[in-house]
Design a protein around this motif. Sequence first.
Motif, PDB file in Angstrom:
ATOM      1  N   LEU A 143      -5.661   1.492  -2.656  1.00 54.40           N
ATOM      2  CA  LEU A 143      -4.459   2.034  -2.034  1.00 54.40           C
ATOM      3  C   LEU A 143      -4.746   3.478  -1.672  1.00 54.40           C
ATOM      4  CD1 LEU A 143      -1.489   1.916  -1.167  1.00 54.40           C
ATOM      5  CD2 LEU A 143      -0.898   2.593  -3.512  1.00 54.40           C
ATOM      6  N   GLU A 144      -4.802   3.740  -0.389  1.00 52.95           N
ATOM      7  CA  GLU A 144      -5.031   5.098   0.103  1.00 52.95           C
ATOM      8  C   GLU A 144      -3.694   5.662   0.571  1.00 52.95           C
ATOM      9  OE1 GLU A 144      -9.186   5.525   2.128  1.00 52.95           O
ATOM     10  OE2 GLU A 144      -8.293   3.613   2.740  1.00 52.95           O
ATOM     11  N   ILE A 145      -3.366   6.827   0.090  1.00 52.55           N
ATOM     12  CA  ILE A 145      -2.120   7.491   0.494  1.00 52.55           C
ATOM     13  C   ILE A 145      -2.470   8.856   1.064  1.00 52.55           C
ATOM     14  CG2 ILE A 145       0.080   8.461  -0.263  1.00 52.55           C
ATOM     15  CD1 ILE A 145       0.171   6.357  -2.456  1.00 52.55           C
ATOM     16  N   VAL A 146      -1.999   9.097   2.264  1.00 54.24           N
ATOM     17  CA  VAL A 146      -2.031  10.441   2.838  1.00 54.24           C
ATOM     18  C   VAL A 146      -0.585  10.919   2.728  1.00 54.24           C
ATOM     19  CG1 VAL A 146      -2.401  11.817   4.917  1.00 54.24           C
ATOM     20  CG2 VAL A 146      -3.902   9.868   4.420  1.00 54.24           C
ATOM     21  N   PRO A 147      -0.294  11.833   1.812  1.00 56.92           N
ATOM     22  CA  PRO A 147       1.106  12.226   1.603  1.00 56.92           C
ATOM     23  C   PRO A 147       1.616  13.130   2.718  1.00 56.92           C
ATOM     24  CG  PRO A 147      -0.309  13.521   0.194  1.00 56.92           C
ATOM     25  CD  PRO A 147      -1.201  12.532   0.905  1.00 56.92           C
ATOM     26  N   ASP A 148       2.936  13.274   2.742  1.00 54.77           N
ATOM     27  CA  ASP A 148       3.517  14.267   3.645  1.00 54.77           C
ATOM     28  C   ASP A 148       3.334  15.645   3.017  1.00 54.77           C
ATOM     29  OD1 ASP A 148       5.446  14.367   1.643  1.00 54.77           O
ATOM     30  OD2 ASP A 148       7.056  13.563   2.870  1.00 54.77           O
ATOM     31  N   ASN A 149       4.091  16.622   3.464  1.00 53.58           N
ATOM     32  CA  ASN A 149       3.933  17.985   2.946  1.00 53.58           C
ATOM     33  C   ASN A 149       4.494  18.166   1.538  1.00 53.58           C
ATOM     34  OD1 ASN A 149       2.768  18.546   5.384  1.00 53.58           O
ATOM     35  ND2 ASN A 149       4.584  19.509   6.259  1.00 53.58           N
ATOM     36  N   ASN A 150       5.088  17.117   0.969  1.00 51.52           N
ATOM     37  CA  ASN A 150       5.650  17.181  -0.383  1.00 51.52           C
ATOM     38  C   ASN A 150       5.042  16.059  -1.231  1.00 51.52           C
ATOM     39  OD1 ASN A 150       7.544  19.344   0.188  1.00 51.52           O
ATOM     40  ND2 ASN A 150       8.659  17.823   1.394  1.00 51.52           N
ATOM     41  N   PRO A 151       3.751  16.151  -1.573  1.00 56.85           N
ATOM     42  CA  PRO A 151       3.099  15.044  -2.280  1.00 56.85           C
ATOM     43  C   PRO A 151       3.699  14.739  -3.650  1.00 56.85           C
ATOM     44  CG  PRO A 151       1.663  16.966  -2.214  1.00 56.85           C
ATOM     45  CD  PRO A 151       2.842  17.263  -1.327  1.00 56.85           C
ATOM     46  N   SER A 152       4.346  15.700  -4.285  1.00 56.27           N
ATOM     47  CA  SER A 152       4.910  15.443  -5.606  1.00 56.27           C
ATOM     48  C   SER A 152       6.081  14.454  -5.544  1.00 56.27           C
ATOM     49  CB  SER A 152       5.355  16.749  -6.256  1.00 56.27           C
ATOM     50  OG  SER A 152       6.401  17.335  -5.508  1.00 56.27           O
ATOM     51  N   GLU A 153       6.625  14.214  -4.364  1.00 56.25           N
ATOM     52  CA  GLU A 153       7.727  13.263  -4.205  1.00 56.25           C
ATOM     53  C   GLU A 153       7.240  11.821  -4.075  1.00 56.25           C
ATOM     54  OE1 GLU A 153       9.815  14.488  -0.704  1.00 56.25           O
ATOM     55  OE2 GLU A 153      10.599  16.309  -1.635  1.00 56.25           O
ATOM     56  N   THR A 154       5.932  11.613  -3.910  1.00 57.99           N
ATOM     57  CA  THR A 154       5.387  10.290  -3.601  1.00 57.99           C
ATOM     58  C   THR A 154       4.884   9.594  -4.860  1.00 57.99           C
ATOM     59  OG1 THR A 154       4.696  11.122  -1.432  1.00 57.99           O
ATOM     60  CG2 THR A 154       3.688   9.073  -2.178  1.00 57.99           C
ATOM     61  N   SER A 155       5.244   8.318  -5.017  1.00 58.47           N
ATOM     62  CA  SER A 155       4.739   7.493  -6.116  1.00 58.47           C
ATOM     63  C   SER A 155       4.632   6.053  -5.633  1.00 58.47           C
ATOM     64  CB  SER A 155       5.665   7.576  -7.337  1.00 58.47           C
ATOM     65  OG  SER A 155       6.939   7.039  -7.027  1.00 58.47           O
ATOM     66  N   TRP A 156       3.959   5.231  -6.434  1.00 59.07           N
ATOM     67  CA  TRP A 156       3.794   3.815  -6.057  1.00 59.07           C
ATOM     68  C   TRP A 156       3.700   2.950  -7.305  1.00 59.07           C
ATOM     69  CZ3 TRP A 156      -0.625   1.174  -7.608  1.00 59.07           C
ATOM     70  CH2 TRP A 156      -1.688   1.971  -8.057  1.00 59.07           C
ATOM     71  N   THR A 157       4.033   1.677  -7.124  1.00 58.99           N
ATOM     72  CA  THR A 157       3.868   0.685  -8.188  1.00 58.99           C
ATOM     73  C   THR A 157       3.338  -0.605  -7.568  1.00 58.99           C
ATOM     74  OG1 THR A 157       6.167  -0.057  -7.971  1.00 58.99           O
ATOM     75  CG2 THR A 157       5.694   1.529  -9.719  1.00 58.99           C
ATOM     76  N   LEU A 158       2.520  -1.297  -8.335  1.00 55.05           N
ATOM     77  CA  LEU A 158       2.049  -2.632  -7.967  1.00 55.05           C
ATOM     78  C   LEU A 158       2.585  -3.564  -9.047  1.00 55.05           C
ATOM     79  CD1 LEU A 158       0.359  -4.447  -6.110  1.00 55.05           C
ATOM     80  CD2 LEU A 158      -1.555  -4.059  -7.663  1.00 55.05           C
ATOM     81  N   VAL A 159       3.387  -4.545  -8.635  1.00 55.03           N
ATOM     82  CA  VAL A 159       4.111  -5.417  -9.554  1.00 55.03           C
ATOM     83  C   VAL A 159       3.695  -6.858  -9.315  1.00 55.03           C
ATOM     84  CG1 VAL A 159       6.448  -6.248 -10.121  1.00 55.03           C
ATOM     85  CG2 VAL A 159       6.076  -3.835  -9.624  1.00 55.03           C
ATOM     86  N   ASP A 160       3.546  -7.623 -10.393  1.00 57.00           N
ATOM     87  CA  ASP A 160       3.368  -9.068 -10.280  1.00 57.00           C
ATOM     88  C   ASP A 160       4.715  -9.626  -9.834  1.00 57.00           C
ATOM     89  OD1 ASP A 160       3.606 -11.873 -11.095  1.00 57.00           O
ATOM     90  OD2 ASP A 160       1.658 -11.584 -12.069  1.00 57.00           O
TER      91      ASP A 160
END
Length: 146
Positions: free
Chosen positions: A31-48
């Motif tokens: 999973l590659e993420i290029v964040p916006d100008n506020n990277p601390s706001e970005t998170s992700w989860t992978l769920v079964d």
Amino acid sequence: PSPPPPPSPPPSPPPPLPPPPSPPPCTWFLLEIVPDNNPSETSWTLVDADTRRVLQAGGAEGGEGCITDGNYILSVRDEYGDGICCAVGNGRFTLTVAHAYKMRATSSGSHPILSGSDFGQVSSIRFSLPYLAPPPSPPPPPPPSS
């Protein structure tokens, strides 16, 4: 007196244990993420998707791992609710999978299967493994004959 009985043979060694089972084949994901100008706001989860169990989670740095065949939900979140594109920068995310056992998703033979950027608070996408690429589009119909 009678002679002592002959010594009994030593006991046979136990049979060898069977080898441990092989781990199930897995598919590497990146999973590659290029964040916006506020990277601390970005998170992700992978769920079964079947058990709703969180398998992995992280922040704007993205992640990678190995998952077996099954159904999954990838959710990318923006805490502020403006997505990662385009109000405050040009962010995006891409999920890539590799088709060979333990072949890193960054090597040849890998396929981007999900991507996104312009969403509100969360982008949740369901996908399944094994990943089967969509069939090619059929050719356009021939022009009508006159």
